[in-house]
Design a protein around this motif. Structure first.
Motif, PDB file in Angstrom:
ATOM      1  N   LEU A 213       0.864  -1.180   0.000  1.00  0.00           N
ATOM      2  CA  LEU A 213       0.000   0.000   0.000  1.00  0.00           C
ATOM      3  C   LEU A 213       0.902   1.233   0.000  1.00  0.00           C
ATOM      4  O   LEU A 213       1.933   1.257   0.667  1.00  0.00           O
ATOM      5  CB  LEU A 213      -0.874  -0.029   1.250  1.00  0.00           C
ATOM      6  CG  LEU A 213      -2.014   0.988   1.353  1.00  0.00           C
ATOM      7  CD1 LEU A 213      -3.068   0.723   0.274  1.00  0.00           C
ATOM      8  CD2 LEU A 213      -2.679   0.895   2.724  1.00  0.00           C
ATOM      9  N   VAL A 218      -0.287   5.494   4.990  1.00  0.00           N
ATOM     10  CA  VAL A 218       0.365   4.243   5.375  1.00  0.00           C
ATOM     11  C   VAL A 218       1.201   4.459   6.636  1.00  0.00           C
ATOM     12  O   VAL A 218       2.007   5.384   6.704  1.00  0.00           O
ATOM     13  CB  VAL A 218       1.281   3.718   4.245  1.00  0.00           C
ATOM     14  CG1 VAL A 218       2.098   2.530   4.732  1.00  0.00           C
ATOM     15  CG2 VAL A 218       0.439   3.329   3.044  1.00  0.00           C
ATOM     16  N   VAL A 219       0.979   3.617   7.624  1.00  0.00           N
ATOM     17  CA  VAL A 219       1.741   3.711   8.877  1.00  0.00           C
ATOM     18  C   VAL A 219       2.805   2.618   8.866  1.00  0.00           C
ATOM     19  O   VAL A 219       2.495   1.435   8.794  1.00  0.00           O
ATOM     20  CB  VAL A 219       0.809   3.533  10.095  1.00  0.00           C
ATOM     21  CG1 VAL A 219       1.606   3.574  11.395  1.00  0.00           C
ATOM     22  CG2 VAL A 219      -0.281   4.593  10.083  1.00  0.00           C
ATOM     23  N   LYS A 259      -4.822  -5.726  12.966  1.00  0.00           N
ATOM     24  CA  LYS A 259      -4.443  -7.040  13.518  1.00  0.00           C
ATOM     25  C   LYS A 259      -4.229  -8.080  12.417  1.00  0.00           C
ATOM     26  O   LYS A 259      -3.200  -8.746  12.371  1.00  0.00           O
ATOM     27  CB  LYS A 259      -5.531  -7.554  14.481  1.00  0.00           C
ATOM     28  CG  LYS A 259      -5.861  -6.629  15.622  1.00  0.00           C
ATOM     29  CD  LYS A 259      -6.887  -7.228  16.573  1.00  0.00           C
ATOM     30  CE  LYS A 259      -8.234  -7.522  15.919  1.00  0.00           C
ATOM     31  NZ  LYS A 259      -8.958  -6.308  15.450  1.00  0.00           N
TER      32      LYS A 259
HETATM   33  P1  ADP Z   1      -8.305  -5.726  11.908  1.00  0.00           P
HETATM   34  O1  ADP Z   1      -7.920  -7.142  11.627  1.00  0.00           O
HETATM   35  O2  ADP Z   1      -7.698  -5.213  13.165  1.00  0.00           O
HETATM   36  O3  ADP Z   1      -9.796  -5.511  11.895  1.00  0.00           O
HETATM   37  P2  ADP Z   1      -7.067  -5.123   9.352  1.00  0.00           P
HETATM   38  O4  ADP Z   1      -5.713  -5.677   9.524  1.00  0.00           O
HETATM   39  O5  ADP Z   1      -8.026  -5.897   8.538  1.00  0.00           O
HETATM   40  O6  ADP Z   1      -7.709  -4.781  10.768  1.00  0.00           O
HETATM   41  O7  ADP Z   1      -6.858  -3.672   8.744  1.00  0.00           O
HETATM   42  C1  ADP Z   1      -7.948  -2.801   8.462  1.00  0.00           C
HETATM   43  C2  ADP Z   1      -7.597  -1.919   7.256  1.00  0.00           C
HETATM   44  O8  ADP Z   1      -6.497  -1.090   7.561  1.00  0.00           O
HETATM   45  C3  ADP Z   1      -7.197  -2.695   6.024  1.00  0.00           C
HETATM   46  O9  ADP Z   1      -7.830  -2.114   4.907  1.00  0.00           O
HETATM   47  C4  ADP Z   1      -5.700  -2.526   5.934  1.00  0.00           C
HETATM   48  O10 ADP Z   1      -5.241  -2.537   4.608  1.00  0.00           O
HETATM   49  C5  ADP Z   1      -5.477  -1.194   6.572  1.00  0.00           C
HETATM   50  N1  ADP Z   1      -4.156  -1.151   7.227  1.00  0.00           N
HETATM   51  C6  ADP Z   1      -3.597  -2.144   7.969  1.00  0.00           C
HETATM   52  N2  ADP Z   1      -2.389  -1.793   8.415  1.00  0.00           N
HETATM   53  C7  ADP Z   1      -2.155  -0.540   7.952  1.00  0.00           C
HETATM   54  C8  ADP Z   1      -1.063   0.380   8.081  1.00  0.00           C
HETATM   55  N3  ADP Z   1       0.032   0.055   8.772  1.00  0.00           N
HETATM   56  N4  ADP Z   1      -1.165   1.568   7.451  1.00  0.00           N
HETATM   57  C9  ADP Z   1      -2.278   1.886   6.761  1.00  0.00           C
HETATM   58  N5  ADP Z   1      -3.320   1.064   6.596  1.00  0.00           N
HETATM   59  C10 ADP Z   1      -3.280  -0.129   7.193  1.00  0.00           C
END
Ligand code: ADP
Ligand code: MG
Length: 565
Positions: A213, A218-219, A259
């Protein structure tokens, strides 16, 4: 009719004349070009010719001797460097032949041992690729074929010579792969199951686009101080990141806080990644297996009794078979089979787990007597699994605090950043006792099964039939093996490798006495010493080396599988 050429090698000029002579002839006569041709810089082998324009492409091998390839010796000194430089060369060849009739199986974000390019210990390069031989109206277009084989191909191969390559880029590719590999090998002595480097980019563009991404939102990953580990890598030098220790690690956090994204990065941490992927230094132990529920799957004589016992039907769950497993039994089978195949780390995400196999809280324990509940939840088995078998678990669980009692580490994902909340989780577990009673004290020994090799027959009407359907299924003989829930398969060529490995197990390593694990040990040893050539014999298409866990997964999902004991 095919011209008998024996082992004689013709010149490239003779191939050109041969193709000119075939111009306008029926397509089937292309088979006459099967054989070897000496080009000025390399030898071309036309290994298998397609019978018509719609058949799978004609298969070519290019043998480029070390003196012509000109690779610096240090780039092929070790097996991992050879795998890396070979992968890099396959990608460069794919670039050089993009939008042509040639097809180079160069792979995606992962760097796999693949047939498309192999570099030997002596620095020789072997490239394997497909080409759709031109034949409009089922007539041979000899002129176009000549342009492809006698001009486009040697021009593309010339771009792979060291003098023509971007040396900086090639060295960076090799260094990146070598560092990831070295880091993964360090994990056991560091007492870690995984490492996530500071600065890593974990999220992907989408569920179908595995590239990183991008954008201001983006973090990048940043390790919590209490879990920060510093490692010294052969090329990158000192690197810091989060080390997940052996034992039971819980990943908690609110929905959408990252997560699953972290867990998915760990799933693919068994592979090395290309420079720029963002997960170059996100690694897990090689023996890491993602576990999930998979209702509908076949189960053949698996001992699921640690998790399932006392079914109302009276079935023996220590020797359990079904053509259509439920969510919980399928996940139980997935765990037991992963352990049987040698898994050292299990990864579980609540999003894809069977709730009734993961948790049973105090209230439910009170309402439904243990005698009436066949399932023993994972929460009671996850510590015995580590204590008695040394198998660690990393578990994403945002929905139940019952795991606080059994977790060695608790990491919260908060707006995509991890924090170590182990102490908080312990304090909360002390403060709010759940009143749960543990339903298991032990995790019994794994029963090792002896597969019947005759049940692994890939031959249909006299011909071996092994065909990958993307990464989701494998056609194996008459059987369609569903691999949709085998999530660590990343490349269709690995699925082909899995199919060929099953056939190899049948031919070489399973004898009706040997256990699956013993046979996998031998297969793995052979792959380590002979590489993918161990699987390639008699197969002309693209393949990549599979892990033993995916080979076992395919075997376990084969509907005709028989277990001898
Ligand atoms: P969870 O499992 O905690 O519900 P996800 O891992 O599915 O969360 O992430 C939720 C959304 O955030 C996804 O669309 C993912 O692509 C995005 N995302 C995850 N990590 C990052 C990050 N480090 N920076 C930006 N977006 C992120
Ligand atoms: Mg999730």
């Amino acid at each position: 009719m095919e011209r008998k050429r024996g082992h004689r090698t013709l010149s490239a000029g003779e191939l050109a004349r041969l193709l000119a002579g075939l111009h306008g002839q029926g397509y089937g006569r292309y088979r006459e070009i099967r054989g070897s041709y000496a080009y000025p810089a390399f030898t071309l082998e036309v290994e298998k010719v397609q019978v018509d324009p719609y058949a799978p492409p004609t298969r070519l091998a290019v043998h480029l001797p070390a003196a012509q390839a000109g690779l610096p010796a240090e780039l092929y000194r070790t097996p991992v460097r050879r795998r890396a430089i070979a992968d890099h060369l396959a990608r460069r060849l794919a670039d050089a032949l993009a939008r042509t009739a040639f097809a180079v199986d160069a792979g995606g974000q992962e760097v796999l041992d693949r047939s498309a390019c192999q570099v030997t210990a002596g620095g020789d390069v072997v490239l394997r690729l497909g080409v759709d031989l031109p034949g409009p109206g089922r007539r041979i277009d000899g002129r176009q074929a000549e342009r492809l084989l006698c001009r486009a191909l040697p021009e593309a191969v010339a771009t792979l010579r060291w003098s023509a390559l971007d040396a900086e880029e090639a060295r960076r590719f090799v260094a990146t792969v070598e560092d990831a590999d070295a880091l993964r090998r360090m994990l056991p002595e560091l007492g870690l199951v995984a490492f996530v480097a500071d600065g890593a980019v974990l999220p992907r563009r989408s569920g179908v686009d595995p590239r990183p991404l991008t954008g201001p939102h983006v973090v990048r990953f940043s390790s919590p101080p209490s879990l920060r580990v510093e490692v010294e890598l052969p090329n990158a030098g000192r690197v810091t990141g989060m080390g997940l220790p052996e034992g039971v690690t819980l990943i908690v956090g609110g929905g959408f806080h990252g997560k699953s994204t972290l867990l998915r990065a760990l799933e693919y941490g068994v592979y090395d990644h290309v420079p720029g992927d963002g997960r170059e230094l996100v690694v897990t132990r090689y023996e890491t297996v993602k576990i999930r529920a998979e209702d509908g799957r076949q189960v053949t004589r698996t001992d699921v009794s640690p998790f399932v016992a006392g079914l109302p039907t009276g079935e023996d769950t220590a020797d359990f078979s079904t053509p259509n497993a439920s969510g919980s039994t399928s996940q139980a089978a997935n765990i037991v089979e992963a352990l049987e195949a040698g898994a050292r780390v299990l990864l579980v995400d609540e999003d894809t787990a069977a709730t009734n196999l993961m948790i049973r809280d105090a209230r439910m324990q009170e309402l439904v007597a243990k005698e009436r509940e066949p399932l023993t939840p994972f929460v009671d088995l996850v510590q015995p699994l580590y204590a008695e078998h040394g198998v660690s678990t990393v578990l994403v669980m945002g929905g139940s605090g019952d795991y606080f009692d059994v977790a060695d580490k608790v990491v919260i994902m908060d707006a995509f950043q991890p924090r170590d909340v182990t102490a908080d989780a312990r304090a909360i577990a002390e403060r709010h006792r759940t009143g749960r009673v543990s339903e298991a004290k032990r995790f019994p020994a794994i029963r090792h099964r002896v597969p019947d090799p005759d049940s692994l027959d890939p031959v249909v009407r006299g011909k071996s039939k092994i065909k990958a359907r993307g990464t989701d299924a494998l056609q194996y003989g008459d059987a369609h093996i569903d691999l949709g829930a085998v999530e660590q398969l990343v490349d269709p060529s690995q699925v082909t490798g899995v199919g060929l490995a099953l056939a190899r197990l049948r031919d070489r390593f399973l004898d009706g006495r040997r256990t699956l694990a013993e046979a996998l040990d031998r297969l793995e040893a052979e792959l380590a010493s002979s590489g993918i050539d161990a699987l390639r014999a008699g197969y002309a298409g693209d393949l990549a080396a599979p892990r033993r866990f995916e080979v076992a997964a395919a075997l376990n999902r084969l509907r005709g599988l028989r277990i001898a004991g």
